[in-house]
Design an enzyme around this catalytic site. Structure first.
Site, mmCIF file in Angstrom:
data_model
loop_
_atom_site.group_PDB
_atom_site.id
_atom_site.type_symbol
_atom_site.label_atom_id
_atom_site.label_comp_id
_atom_site.label_asym_id
_atom_site.label_seq_id
_atom_site.Cartn_x
_atom_site.Cartn_y
_atom_site.Cartn_z
ATOM 1 N N ARG A 234 43.386 -27.349 -34.372
ATOM 2 C CA ARG A 234 42.740 -26.413 -33.460
ATOM 3 C C ARG A 234 43.116 -26.837 -32.045
ATOM 4 O O ARG A 234 43.168 -28.037 -31.744
ATOM 5 C CB ARG A 234 41.212 -26.464 -33.611
ATOM 6 C CG ARG A 234 40.669 -25.797 -34.857
ATOM 7 C CD ARG A 234 40.789 -24.269 -34.786
ATOM 8 N NE ARG A 234 40.218 -23.611 -35.934
ATOM 9 C CZ ARG A 234 40.900 -23.237 -37.029
ATOM 10 N NH1 ARG A 234 42.207 -23.467 -37.110
ATOM 11 N NH2 ARG A 234 40.291 -22.620 -38.020
ATOM 12 N N GLU A 263 43.320 -18.335 -27.517
ATOM 13 C CA GLU A 263 44.290 -17.610 -28.357
ATOM 14 C C GLU A 263 44.039 -16.120 -28.261
ATOM 15 O O GLU A 263 42.877 -15.718 -28.380
ATOM 16 C CB GLU A 263 44.180 -18.087 -29.814
ATOM 17 C CG GLU A 263 44.626 -19.530 -29.955
ATOM 18 C CD GLU A 263 44.562 -20.063 -31.386
ATOM 19 O OE1 GLU A 263 44.304 -19.282 -32.319
ATOM 20 O OE2 GLU A 263 44.772 -21.266 -31.551
ATOM 21 N N HIS A 282 49.667 -19.347 -33.967
ATOM 22 C CA HIS A 282 48.684 -19.638 -35.032
ATOM 23 C C HIS A 282 49.152 -19.075 -36.386
ATOM 24 O O HIS A 282 48.517 -18.200 -36.973
ATOM 25 C CB HIS A 282 47.291 -19.103 -34.666
ATOM 26 C CG HIS A 282 46.189 -19.820 -35.388
ATOM 27 N ND1 HIS A 282 44.953 -20.084 -34.831
ATOM 28 C CD2 HIS A 282 46.128 -20.348 -36.640
ATOM 29 C CE1 HIS A 282 44.193 -20.724 -35.702
ATOM 30 N NE2 HIS A 282 44.883 -20.892 -36.818
HETATM 31 C C1 DGY Z 1 42.335 -21.808 -40.969
HETATM 32 O O1 DGY Z 1 42.196 -21.277 -42.078
HETATM 33 O O2 DGY Z 1 41.427 -22.426 -40.418
HETATM 34 C C2 DGY Z 1 43.662 -21.667 -40.338
HETATM 35 O O3 DGY Z 1 43.642 -22.045 -39.003
HETATM 36 C C3 DGY Z 1 44.123 -20.232 -40.504
HETATM 37 O O4 DGY Z 1 45.474 -20.137 -40.211
#
Ligand code: DGY
Length: 315
Positions: A234, A263, A282
């Protein structure tokens, strides 16, 4: 009477149809994240919710959904959900791990290799008519990965899968994890050593108050000058301003990011203008196969919880 369910994004049709056999579904129809107002007013009176990582499932939303029994997120990460508050209110919260481990680990390696071998920079150069000579001994030299040390920050499912892939590339693997989950071939080291010994540092740790901004200026200063940082976790785990300074000042050699503090990434971010960084939007779990499995699991988790069973994955 069927349970009432809210779904905040119109994902894979066949799984929504499966859910409709079991529940009355209120579905956000637009091809954009659901409006906050729509969420607050439509969560009222529902038994369950399928949410996305773009929804902020905070106290206000949970209170608006008084009576909710289950919240199922179509993601492995659940930092967008106040899970503690939900649990306190008797709500079962579930997520979708495992099914996205391979695709996300593949993305981690793809970014690592792209940054190490300057693939995206090379692509830009070719398209911008910058490739002038057939071959040159010192043209666009990158970094070799074999024999180098890969550091993994956070050895969960995805971290382990990255470690396995790195082994196939003949890398030495070290890791730091708060809950030390051992992998036979990887060496556990403390955070300081992870930073100072990694040639490539891949961030897979989940975002929480402890990990937020943990890759800050001090951490980046502790890294090797020829190291490359990859973040597939993240955005807020990494201090982006400190990262910019480190990349610009040559404190580290490069970076590859799939996730950002904001984002879509703010195009005014100075990171966007650097050459020594690979930026992807992402895409960690973004394969046809994985997204289908995530949709299936999010639906199955919700149905099981609403039947009074424990879903396979709860948080
Ligand atoms: C998640 O599932 O947390 C991922 O970041 C999605 O791509």
């Amino acid at each position: 009477m069927k349970p009432k369910v809210i779904v905040t994004r119109n994902f894979s049709g066949k799984w929504i149809e499966r859910l409709k056999e079991f529940a009355d579904v209120t579905l956000w129809q637009k091809d954009a994240p659901a409006d906050r107002e729509w969420l607050i007013s439509n969560v009222k009176g529902k038994d369950g919710a399928i949410v996305m990582l773009t929804d902020s499932v905070d106290r206000e939303l949970i209170e608006a959904g008084k009576g909710l029994k289950a919240i199922s997120t179509m993601s492995v990460g659940y930092d967008h959900i106040d899970a503690e508050y939900a649990r306190k209110n008797g709500i079962v919260v579930s997520n979708t791990p495992d099914v996205l481990t391979d695709s996300t680990a593949d993305m981690g390696m793809a970014l690592l290799l792209s940054a190490a071998r300057r693939i995206v920079e090379g692509d830009r150069l070719v398209r911008n008519k910058g490739w002038k000579e057939k071959w040159k001994p010192d043209f666009m030299l990158g970094l070799e990965v074999s024999g180098k040390t890969l550091g993994i920050y956070g050895l969960g499912r995805i971290g382990k899968a990255v470690a396995e892939r790195a082994r196939a590339f003949s890398m030495n693997v070290i890791y730091y994890s708060r809950t030390d989950k051992r992998v036979g071939f990887a060496e556990y080291v403390d955070f300081k050593k992870l930073l100072s010994e990694s040639d490539f540092l891949v961030v897979t740790v989940s975002l929480n108050e402890e990990t937020r901004n943990s890759i800050d200026k001090a951490a980046l200063d502790a890294m090797k000058n020829d190291a490359i940082l990859v973040n597939i976790s993240r955005g807020p785990v990494v201090d982006e301003i400190a990262l910019y300074e480190a990349l610009k000042g040559g404190n580290i050699a490069g970076a590859a990011l799939d996730v950002y503090t904001e984002e879509p990434v703010n195009l005014d971010s100075p990171l966007v203008n650097l050459e020594n960084i690979v930026l992807s939007p992402h895409l960690g779990s973004a394969t046809i196969e994985t997204r289908d499995k995530m949709a299936e699991l999010a639906v199955t988790n919700l149905i099981e919880a609403l039947k009074g069973n424990r879903p396979k994955y709860t948080v």
